[in-house]
Design a protein around this motif. Sequence first.
Motif, short mmCIF file in Angstrom:
data_model
loop_
_atom_site.label_atom_id
_atom_site.label_comp_id
_atom_site.label_asym_id
_atom_site.label_seq_id
_atom_site.Cartn_x
_atom_site.Cartn_y
_atom_site.Cartn_z
N PRO B 151 0.80 -1.23 0.00
CA PRO B 151 0.00 0.00 0.00
C PRO B 151 0.84 1.29 0.00
O PRO B 151 0.25 2.36 0.05
CB PRO B 151 -0.78 -0.11 1.29
CG PRO B 151 0.12 -0.85 2.22
CD PRO B 151 0.90 -1.80 1.36
N LEU B 152 2.18 1.18 -0.04
CA LEU B 152 2.97 2.41 0.02
C LEU B 152 2.68 3.33 -1.16
O LEU B 152 2.89 4.53 -1.09
CB LEU B 152 4.46 2.07 0.05
CG LEU B 152 4.97 1.41 1.31
CD1 LEU B 152 6.45 1.14 1.21
CD2 LEU B 152 4.68 2.29 2.52
N ASP B 232 -6.64 4.14 -8.96
CA ASP B 232 -6.68 4.14 -7.49
C ASP B 232 -6.36 5.52 -6.95
O ASP B 232 -7.02 6.03 -6.05
CB ASP B 232 -5.63 3.16 -6.95
CG ASP B 232 -6.21 1.79 -6.70
OD1 ASP B 232 -7.33 1.54 -7.17
OD2 ASP B 232 -5.55 0.97 -6.05
N ARG B 233 -5.32 6.13 -7.51
CA ARG B 233 -4.83 7.38 -6.94
C ARG B 233 -5.64 8.58 -7.39
O ARG B 233 -5.83 9.52 -6.63
CB ARG B 233 -3.36 7.58 -7.30
CG ARG B 233 -2.44 6.61 -6.59
CD ARG B 233 -1.01 6.86 -7.00
NE ARG B 233 -0.59 8.20 -6.66
CZ ARG B 233 -0.07 8.55 -5.48
NH1 ARG B 233 0.12 7.64 -4.56
NH2 ARG B 233 0.29 9.79 -5.26
N GLN B 234 -6.10 8.54 -8.62
CA GLN B 234 -6.76 9.73 -9.16
C GLN B 234 -8.28 9.68 -9.02
O GLN B 234 -8.91 10.71 -8.88
CB GLN B 234 -6.39 9.90 -10.64
CG GLN B 234 -4.95 10.27 -10.87
CD GLN B 234 -4.65 11.69 -10.41
OE1 GLN B 234 -5.52 12.53 -10.39
NE2 GLN B 234 -3.41 11.93 -10.00
N PHE B 239 -8.35 -0.93 -6.32
CA PHE B 239 -7.74 -2.17 -6.78
C PHE B 239 -6.69 -2.70 -5.81
O PHE B 239 -6.60 -3.88 -5.55
CB PHE B 239 -7.11 -1.98 -8.16
CG PHE B 239 -8.11 -1.72 -9.23
CD1 PHE B 239 -9.00 -2.71 -9.62
CD2 PHE B 239 -8.20 -0.48 -9.83
CE1 PHE B 239 -9.94 -2.47 -10.60
CE2 PHE B 239 -9.13 -0.23 -10.81
CZ PHE B 239 -10.01 -1.23 -11.20
N PHE B 240 -5.86 -1.79 -5.29
CA PHE B 240 -4.76 -2.23 -4.43
C PHE B 240 -4.94 -1.78 -2.99
O PHE B 240 -4.02 -1.82 -2.20
CB PHE B 240 -3.43 -1.70 -4.98
CG PHE B 240 -3.21 -2.08 -6.43
CD1 PHE B 240 -3.14 -3.42 -6.79
CD2 PHE B 240 -3.10 -1.12 -7.42
CE1 PHE B 240 -2.95 -3.79 -8.11
CE2 PHE B 240 -2.91 -1.48 -8.73
CZ PHE B 240 -2.83 -2.82 -9.09
N SER B 247 -6.52 -5.62 -3.07
CA SER B 247 -5.47 -6.50 -2.61
C SER B 247 -4.11 -5.87 -2.90
O SER B 247 -3.81 -5.56 -4.05
CB SER B 247 -5.57 -7.84 -3.33
OG SER B 247 -4.36 -8.53 -3.21
N SER B 248 -3.33 -5.70 -1.85
CA SER B 248 -2.02 -5.10 -2.09
C SER B 248 -1.06 -6.12 -2.66
O SER B 248 -0.12 -5.79 -3.38
CB SER B 248 -1.47 -4.50 -0.80
OG SER B 248 -1.43 -5.48 0.20
#
Lengths: 248, 558
Positions: B151-152, B232-234, B239-240, B247-248
């Motif tokens: 997850p970093l 995921d970020r935007q 997903f992670f 799921s990471s």
Amino acid sequence: MSTSTTLEKPNTGTWDGGNEPFKASYGKLMMWFFLLSDAFTFGSFLIVYGLSRHKNLPYTGTPEAFTFSQEWWPIPEKVFNAFPGFHGLDLPLAFVALMTMILILSSVTMVLAVEAGHRMDKNDVQKWLLWTILFGSTFLGCQALEWSHFISGTEEGMILSNGTHIFGANLTINQYGPPLFADLFFFITGFHGTHVFSGVILLIIMFINTVNGTYQKRGHYEMVEKVGLYWHFVDLVWVFVFTFFYLI
Amino acid sequence: MGKLHIPEPEEALPGVELEDNQGLLQWISSVDHKQIGIMYLWMALFFMLLGGLGALLMRVQLAVPRNDLLSPEIYNQVFTMHGTTMIFLVATPAILGFSVYLSPLMIGANDMAFPRLNAFSFWIALCGGFLLYFSFLAGGAPDAGWFNYAPLNQRPYSPSPGIDYYCIGLLLAGSGTVATAVNLIVTVLKLRVPSMSLRELPVFVWMVLINSFLILAAFPSLNAALAMLLLDRQLQAHFFDIAGGGSSLLWQHLFWLFGHPEVYILILPAFGILSEVFQVFSRKPIFGYAFIVGSGMAIALLAFGVWIHHMFATGLGITVNGFFSASSLLIGIPTGVKIFSWLGTMWGGSLRFTTAMLFATAFLVEFTIGGLSGVSFAIVPIDWQLTDTYYVVAHLHYVFVGGSLFGLLAGLFYWFPKMSGKIIPEKQGKWFFWLFVIGFNMTFLIQHALGVLGMPRRVYTYPDLPNYTWMNMLSTAGAFIMGFSVLYLGFIIYKSIKSGKKAPDDPWNAYTLEWLTTSPPQLQNFKEVPPVKSFRPLRDLKQDNPNWQLQDDPWKID
């Protein structure tokens, strides 16, 4: 400094090398290898789908008693059961079946366009390309309807454990099941839709070139054939997407 | 008579009409595979200086215990950018540069199958690199390591836009790489001179071909993962993100399904380069042509079945670990076959230790060290003990530097006269070689010991434990010798291009077709090519013509 050896026929075309693997032109070969790579991309997505689905609990009760819950992965028949214009009817998978049918039909017309190209029949190529563009665009339109229904949701919606009532879906939360269900739906069908969209653009370019007689002058319709390969590939991928998202 | 006419492309391509004296404009608009290849190599050198600067910063930080020159946050960014740069912006462009420059020449073609696509691939990769570095100005570089674990890599842990730039930059560079791979495959399959069968491909071209298939199959997995991470970020997808049901571990699977083949993507062309270098400087054909090609294919296939060995510590269970431990050990077999092929090529040969050959010979030692530490990682308990320590750092630098980079440097010194038309004086080359080898081993050999002592990687400093200080100081000193040697390399390249002696067409008395052209080759590589009878067509030509005038060997005249 010269030697006399019997040589094979020297190459004649501008770019054609001395060797003809698979008897395919270099352009067609390139399309094949691009599609190979694209297949791996879709493969990765579908693997992700499989893994994510198995990470979430399946629904174990009877189909009649099924309700939407974030606890379990939804049954596709219960999610995709609307048909535009037939409000309130329970028609599981009917609309997506129609979409699939349209896309498969577009593959048929694509084949006919390629075949007409072999016959150097400009009018037929135009006709069938137009049909393919029409079916392709219809599929995209249907997908837009499908998405908009998926996003706006049902009238019942879902009541979360903390009492909030939610409708439809976005990437963070959805009324049908775990967040990943909607994430993957948007991502994978969206990625496929982008492929169809690019295909339609390519087909329109093919159509314009055909009308202008570019390929007739060139003496072959191989470009149409190459775009045809792409189009069939996109159809084939849909079969897998359809199977994963709607059938199992 | 008896020669084959090689046609020039009919349609004038952009850049072709420009004259040589139009300088930079001619390069920017070029679709010529030679110019694009050279631009790839410049790109690699440029980013190598940047990445090397990062490495030196880290080594300065680690020179003494409890140093606070770099803050932990900056240190994270520096090691992430160092790894990402070296893998994606140095090693990958360098191997593509050699592939793109040499493949058409070696198969007797005048350009790649898709010259415009070739230029596009280069420019998009370069832009990807610049975007990645733009992150420094946009609020912070990526800081989750070059493999960017979840997850970093998620927003709560890395709120700066660095990882978004990582996604976009690598997506661009990756798309370019896939396009080049397609281009190379089609070129090798379609544009060979008539009568050059696949069994007569030079070993380097074989490795390029195998490698391109590897790229084709490996990069999609990375691209898929990057696209999902960007969502995921935007757009707040999950997903992670474990909290959101994602799921990471999935990121690790997707990344290493790409990442392990990527390791071989970076080494296979180096193997090809070395095979050419060993042949020419041993005056012998490669020992076991079929074996060296076959083992290349075996490595490519095995590459997709070993990725879990990067994840032994994630607890996937004994069965999974056991399977992937066995498959990882298998990799040793085809690699060993290659090492013995090269030794067999050298055995009984008439050896000429030019700078290129020195790098090739040193490669055998360094890469074997890296290979052996790699085998030790395939054994699960050892991996558990040593994972995330400096032992990993030592291992990966022995395979990436001692393997890939030594091979690429051998290739650089071997083909430099052809590419530039100038000679690097052997004495200067050898100075660089010894500086680099000493610096490299001084930096990384000791890190094996540091790793066994338990020093964790990616931590910005360390306490003053017994032996830690002098070992780290030694490593830092070695890094500076390496850094100095790379600057020296830049200097001798610049000096040779500027005022070097003119290179003859075939200075090494070589075997393959690129040496039939002038140095540097004309825009149209070949007007005619001799019939190909073996994988050493130029050597056959010389044999069939007793009057062939051998050119002076700079190795002798220097």
